[in-house]
Design a protein around this motif. Structure first.
Motif, mmCIF file in Angstrom:
data_model
loop_
_atom_site.group_PDB
_atom_site.id
_atom_site.type_symbol
_atom_site.label_atom_id
_atom_site.label_comp_id
_atom_site.label_asym_id
_atom_site.label_seq_id
_atom_site.Cartn_x
_atom_site.Cartn_y
_atom_site.Cartn_z
ATOM 1 N N ALA A 135 -24.978 -55.758 19.406
ATOM 2 C CA ALA A 135 -23.866 -56.678 19.126
ATOM 3 C C ALA A 135 -22.557 -55.971 18.802
ATOM 4 C CB ALA A 135 -24.234 -57.624 17.983
ATOM 5 N N ASP A 136 -22.500 -54.657 19.120
ATOM 6 C CA ASP A 136 -21.265 -53.895 18.931
ATOM 7 C C ASP A 136 -20.660 -54.081 17.540
ATOM 8 O OD1 ASP A 136 -20.360 -54.194 22.330
ATOM 9 O OD2 ASP A 136 -20.859 -52.350 21.264
ATOM 10 N N GLY A 137 -21.502 -54.172 16.536
ATOM 11 C CA GLY A 137 -21.003 -54.234 15.163
ATOM 12 C C GLY A 137 -20.579 -55.607 14.713
ATOM 13 N N THR A 138 -20.668 -56.595 15.582
ATOM 14 C CA THR A 138 -20.225 -57.935 15.180
ATOM 15 C C THR A 138 -21.313 -58.664 14.400
ATOM 16 O OG1 THR A 138 -21.027 -58.999 17.208
ATOM 17 C CG2 THR A 138 -18.776 -58.112 17.231
ATOM 18 N N GLY A 139 -22.566 -58.235 14.567
ATOM 19 C CA GLY A 139 -23.660 -58.946 13.917
ATOM 20 C C GLY A 139 -23.957 -60.286 14.545
ATOM 21 N N TYR A 140 -23.475 -60.497 15.751
ATOM 22 C CA TYR A 140 -23.616 -61.807 16.404
ATOM 23 C C TYR A 140 -24.472 -61.641 17.655
ATOM 24 C CZ TYR A 140 -22.296 -66.501 17.975
ATOM 25 O OH TYR A 140 -22.313 -67.820 18.361
ATOM 26 N N GLY A 141 -25.553 -62.382 17.731
ATOM 27 C CA GLY A 141 -26.399 -62.352 18.915
ATOM 28 C C GLY A 141 -26.056 -63.492 19.853
ATOM 29 N N LEU A 142 -26.161 -63.248 21.148
ATOM 30 C CA LEU A 142 -25.824 -64.258 22.158
ATOM 31 C C LEU A 142 -27.093 -64.903 22.688
ATOM 32 C CD1 LEU A 142 -23.067 -62.329 24.149
ATOM 33 C CD2 LEU A 142 -22.741 -64.110 22.435
ATOM 34 N N GLN A 143 -27.074 -66.205 22.816
ATOM 35 C CA GLN A 143 -28.224 -66.953 23.292
ATOM 36 C C GLN A 143 -27.806 -67.866 24.446
ATOM 37 O OE1 GLN A 143 -31.195 -66.296 22.015
ATOM 38 N NE2 GLN A 143 -30.322 -64.924 20.439
ATOM 39 N N GLY A 144 -28.771 -68.342 25.183
ATOM 40 C CA GLY A 144 -28.524 -69.348 26.211
ATOM 41 C C GLY A 144 -27.483 -68.935 27.231
ATOM 42 N N GLN A 145 -26.516 -69.838 27.499
ATOM 43 C CA GLN A 145 -25.497 -69.560 28.508
ATOM 44 C C GLN A 145 -24.635 -68.368 28.130
ATOM 45 O OE1 GLN A 145 -23.520 -72.873 30.491
ATOM 46 N NE2 GLN A 145 -21.530 -71.904 30.100
ATOM 47 N N ASP A 146 -24.359 -68.206 26.821
ATOM 48 C CA ASP A 146 -23.575 -67.043 26.399
ATOM 49 C C ASP A 146 -24.285 -65.749 26.770
ATOM 50 O OD1 ASP A 146 -21.597 -68.602 25.377
ATOM 51 O OD2 ASP A 146 -22.166 -68.373 23.272
ATOM 52 N N GLY A 147 -25.615 -65.729 26.565
ATOM 53 C CA GLY A 147 -26.374 -64.537 26.927
ATOM 54 C C GLY A 147 -26.339 -64.283 28.424
ATOM 55 N N ALA A 148 -26.418 -65.351 29.221
ATOM 56 C CA ALA A 148 -26.370 -65.190 30.675
ATOM 57 C C ALA A 148 -24.991 -64.693 31.127
ATOM 58 C CB ALA A 148 -26.701 -66.524 31.345
ATOM 59 N N MET A 149 -23.926 -65.240 30.532
ATOM 60 C CA MET A 149 -22.578 -64.771 30.851
ATOM 61 C C MET A 149 -22.421 -63.297 30.512
ATOM 62 S SD MET A 149 -20.348 -68.021 29.444
ATOM 63 C CE MET A 149 -18.783 -67.197 29.655
ATOM 64 N N ASP A 150 -22.944 -62.910 29.333
ATOM 65 C CA ASP A 150 -22.846 -61.515 28.913
ATOM 66 C C ASP A 150 -23.620 -60.612 29.870
ATOM 67 O OD1 ASP A 150 -21.942 -59.600 26.805
ATOM 68 O OD2 ASP A 150 -24.097 -59.262 26.632
ATOM 69 N N GLY A 151 -24.773 -61.091 30.332
ATOM 70 C CA GLY A 151 -25.552 -60.303 31.284
ATOM 71 C C GLY A 151 -24.815 -60.088 32.598
ATOM 72 N N ALA A 152 -24.130 -61.143 33.090
ATOM 73 C CA ALA A 152 -23.372 -61.019 34.333
ATOM 74 C C ALA A 152 -22.214 -60.040 34.183
ATOM 75 C CB ALA A 152 -22.851 -62.390 34.763
ATOM 76 N N LEU A 153 -21.546 -60.101 33.032
ATOM 77 C CA LEU A 153 -20.436 -59.181 32.773
ATOM 78 C C LEU A 153 -20.932 -57.740 32.624
ATOM 79 C CD1 LEU A 153 -18.459 -61.398 30.251
ATOM 80 C CD2 LEU A 153 -17.634 -60.678 32.488
ATOM 81 N N THR A 154 -22.060 -57.579 31.915
ATOM 82 C CA THR A 154 -22.591 -56.238 31.696
ATOM 83 C C THR A 154 -23.052 -55.597 32.998
ATOM 84 O OG1 THR A 154 -23.276 -56.790 29.452
ATOM 85 C CG2 THR A 154 -24.375 -54.922 30.478
ATOM 86 N N ALA A 155 -23.631 -56.409 33.885
ATOM 87 C CA ALA A 155 -24.082 -55.871 35.165
ATOM 88 C C ALA A 155 -22.940 -55.250 35.948
ATOM 89 C CB ALA A 155 -24.729 -56.984 35.988
#
Length: 408
Positions: A43-63
């Motif tokens: 979570a890059d120090g934010t302490g915030y985990g991403l779930q659901g659509q946010d997690g999918a968006m993050d995965g697309a960006l990370t790829a």
């Protein structure tokens, strides 16, 4: 519903106020957005985990952009698409689900540049999955010669969609603007009252001003010409097809087709690198024009202008538009002499460093300055401004250069 004391706090251990809840929600949303921007594991120090659509968006960006800081300070910039066509197809579907079209187009361009996915665009299933835009068309054109026959029809369909959308956006305004400019440029000296050009009539008769009556006696009337079907102007579009000019080639081809549809304008379209190709006979279909280009290679502006010069039969009624970043690989002095000769003969000469929405690209400033010295301005032009530029050239008035800092 909770009871509040005078300072707004809950009474007797009641629930938190609505204001505190709202503040916490705002804070959570702020952390969520930072987490999406930063990306990365832990979570890059934010302490915030991403779930659901946010997690999918993050995965697309990370790829695409890697696991580190997406602002450019990341630790791990590796990407996760690889060269697998199925995984790329899934990724393309994901980003179209989670992001608006404008963002999808940017991510596609970045994927092509960062991950070397150009080869995958040679596969029909990939082309059917992408969001088509001007930049994708430019990429497809650069791959044209390497494209297998099984892909070419799909590629043409993608290009046709973009071209049709551009024509719908640009054609009506272009025709209306240029028709008005053509009619105004055809002046007559015995106009009907409704055809009088009052601004020019007053300017031409200022010597007849009567101060005691505070009026001008118009001995000479100047009027707008009546519309006719005869050819009034010749327009030559001379387009640099080097790789950096891809978007300009697409827009210029569309405008060339629009101009060619106007009976009062005779339009010629010439593309060049180190060779010169006249695509005028294909102007009825801008898709054919685009597939007749070959993006990349060297640049010989002098040779291209020599050909254009040879096609001019009515200098005073001709507008030549050179679209190029001015990186000349030919004979520089000859190029400038040709421009000077055309202008001296009465040709209206315009140089556009780009015809796109991105502004001026890298360009040869020395050549731009040399053209400015010949009173041939060089500037970047957006597609929306192009009709006004052409109208000004037709009417022989100052060109609407958009930015005072651009070279003249």
């Amino acid at each position: 519903m909770s009871t509040r004391d005078g300072d707004g706090r809950g009474v007797a251990g009641g629930p938190v106020t609505d204001g505190r809840v709202a503040d916490e929600r705002v804070a959570d949303e702020r952390v969520r957005r930072w987490r999406l921007v930063l990306g990365g594991g832990e979570a890059d120090g934010t302490g915030y985990g991403l779930q659901g659509q946010d997690g999918a968006m993050d995965g697309a960006l990370t790829a695409l952009y890697g696991k580190g800081d997406r602002a450019g300070r990341g630790r791990d910039r590796s990407a996760g698409l690889g060269a697998s066509a199925p995984s790329v197809a899934r990724w393309l579907g994901d980003i179209r689900t989670y992001f608006p079209s404008s963002v999808v187009q940017v991510m596609q361009r970045d994927a092509i540049d960062r991950l070397g996915l150009s080869a995958l665009l040679l596969e029909p299933e990939m082309l059917e999955a992408v969001e088509a835009d001007v930049h994708l068309v430019g990429t497809l054109l650069s791959l044209n010669k390497a494209m297998p026959e099984t892909t070419k029809e799909t590629a043409r369909a993608v290009v046709r969609k973009v071209v049709d959308d551009l024509e719908k956006r640009l054609a009506t305004r272009t025709r209306a603007t240029l028709t008005g400019a053509l009619d105004r440029s055809a002046r007559i000296n015995r106009p009907r009252h409704r055809d009088i050009d009052w601004n020019r009539t007053i300017a031409a008769n200022l010597k007849n001003y009567l101060p005691e009556h505070r009026t001008v006696v118009p001995e000479r009337l100047i009027g707008y010409g009546r519309a006719s079907q005869s050819v009034k102007k010749d327009v030559i579009l001379c387009i640099d097809q080097s790789g950096s000019m891809a978007a300009s080639v697409v827009y210029a081809s569309v405008f060339g087709a629009v101009l060619a549809s106007m009976r009062s304008i005779s339009t010629r379209l010439v593309v060049f690198d180190t060779a010169v190709v006249d695509l005028t006979d294909q102007l009825d279909d801008p898709v054919d024009v685009l597939f007749g280009t070959q993006l990349g290679g060297g640049t010989d502006i002098n040779r291209a202008l020599a050909y254009c010069q040879s096609q001019i039969t009515r200098p005073a009624d001709t507008v030549v538009v050179l679209i190029s970043d001015l990186y000349e690989g030919g004979i520089r002095d000859e190029m400038l002499k040709r421009v000077a000769a055309m202008k001296a003969s009465g040709v209206q000469f315009v140089t556009l460093l780009a015809l796109s929405d991105e502004g001026a690209p890298a360009y040869d400033r020395e050549h731009a300055a040399a053209l400015a010295a010949l009173d041939a301005p060089a500037f970047a032009c957006t597609p929306d401004l192009f009709p006004e530029v052409m109208a000004a050239a037709i009417e022989r008035r100052p060109l609407p250069i958009p930015d005072p800092d651009t070279p003249r």
